[in-house]
Design a protein around this motif. Sequence first.
Motif, PDB file in Angstrom:
ATOM      1  N   PRO A 130       0.927  -1.134   0.019  1.00  0.00           N
ATOM      2  CA  PRO A 130       0.168  -0.019  -0.006  1.00  0.00           C
ATOM      3  C   PRO A 130       0.621   1.294   0.129  1.00  0.00           C
ATOM      4  O   PRO A 130       0.565   2.131  -0.634  1.00  0.00           O
ATOM      5  N   TYR A 131       2.008   1.112   0.726  1.00  0.00           N
ATOM      6  CA  TYR A 131       3.073   2.512   0.499  1.00  0.00           C
ATOM      7  C   TYR A 131       3.509   2.720  -0.564  1.00  0.00           C
ATOM      8  O   TYR A 131       3.667   3.964  -1.006  1.00  0.00           O
ATOM      9  N   ALA A 132       3.788   1.558  -1.391  1.00  0.00           N
ATOM     10  CA  ALA A 132       4.198   1.651  -2.744  1.00  0.00           C
ATOM     11  C   ALA A 132       3.390   2.415  -3.448  1.00  0.00           C
ATOM     12  O   ALA A 132       3.707   3.039  -4.461  1.00  0.00           O
ATOM     13  N   VAL A 133       1.868   1.886  -3.477  1.00  0.00           N
ATOM     14  CA  VAL A 133       0.837   2.396  -4.273  1.00  0.00           C
ATOM     15  C   VAL A 133       0.722   3.920  -3.918  1.00  0.00           C
ATOM     16  O   VAL A 133       0.400   4.850  -4.711  1.00  0.00           O
ATOM     17  N   ILE A 134       0.836   4.476  -2.606  1.00  0.00           N
ATOM     18  CA  ILE A 134       0.748   5.681  -2.465  1.00  0.00           C
ATOM     19  C   ILE A 134       1.808   6.636  -2.786  1.00  0.00           C
ATOM     20  O   ILE A 134       1.599   7.950  -3.224  1.00  0.00           O
ATOM     21  N   LEU A 135       3.159   6.083  -2.605  1.00  0.00           N
ATOM     22  CA  LEU A 135       4.255   6.645  -3.492  1.00  0.00           C
ATOM     23  C   LEU A 135       4.036   7.201  -4.775  1.00  0.00           C
ATOM     24  O   LEU A 135       4.454   8.061  -5.398  1.00  0.00           O
ATOM     25  N   GLN A 136       3.157   6.114  -5.438  1.00  0.00           N
ATOM     26  CA  GLN A 136       2.676   6.442  -7.015  1.00  0.00           C
ATOM     27  C   GLN A 136       1.876   7.228  -7.311  1.00  0.00           C
ATOM     28  O   GLN A 136       2.017   8.112  -8.237  1.00  0.00           O
TER      29      GLN A 136
END
Length: 301
Positions: A130-136
């Motif tokens: 989820p944090y990778a998605v938020i980063l994107q």
Amino acid sequence: MTVDTAATAAAAAQAAAPSGAPAARPAKARRIRGRLVAALAPLGSLAAAIGAWYVVSYLLLSPDRRFLVPPPQQVLTVAFLDWTHLQPMLQALWLTAQVALAGLAIASALGVTAAVMMSRARWLERSMYPYAVILQTVPILAIVPLIGLWFGFGFTSRVVVCVLIALFPMIANTLFGLQSVDGAHHDLFTLQKASRWARLRKLELPAALPSVFTGLRTSSGLSVIGAIVGDMFFKQGDPGIGTLLDVYRSRLQSEDLFAAIILASLFGVAVFALFTLIARFAVGSWHASADRRRQAVPGRS
């Protein structure tokens, strides 16, 4: 005529036909035609783009507004053929290239490592993805001032911007490749009582190579964009190509602006083509994409 008689006649006709040369000539002609089409198609699209450029410059814009879209020969003579204009662009492009390649290398290492960790344990994937998605999804321009405050306004901040933009495609594509290994292959390694490290090294990572290189090709273009965005905002030190784009825009130096855009675009295309070529050598002919490439060329087996 009976079926046996027709079959005998067909066999006799096939035996009487000369073998080799007549069949080889059409196949060779198809190969030559396919290569010509592959070579001429990009040239045709380039000619169409230049023609559209001339149409906009000379037909859609009045002479007093032609500076907005200067014609191609003017960009060529003023920017590319004048060393006093071209030299600072090449120096700035070299700095941008260093930033983009450094950011891509860090993003690739972090992305592959994070994907391997998430593929080892479901709870890690649920915690990290989820944090990778938020980063994107976070607008990079919104956090650029924070990056400048934290890391300064020089080379390091530009690299950080590249990493943030290029990281997610590496994580997503590598994780997809690791999780898409055929179940029968896993069963074979289970029967051999292979360790998790051996399974990862000999099965999962090789099978994920096509997906990893897909992420690399995507991240390479994003890294170039990140380097240019970083140049525009972090202007300490030597100027990058993004800094020159901002300067040319503010001074209405249209010829130099178009030349800098063309150079930056060509650099992005070159990086993408480089990783495409590396992917073909690394993946080889065992992946299904190699079969599709062969089928795309008429007469190629």
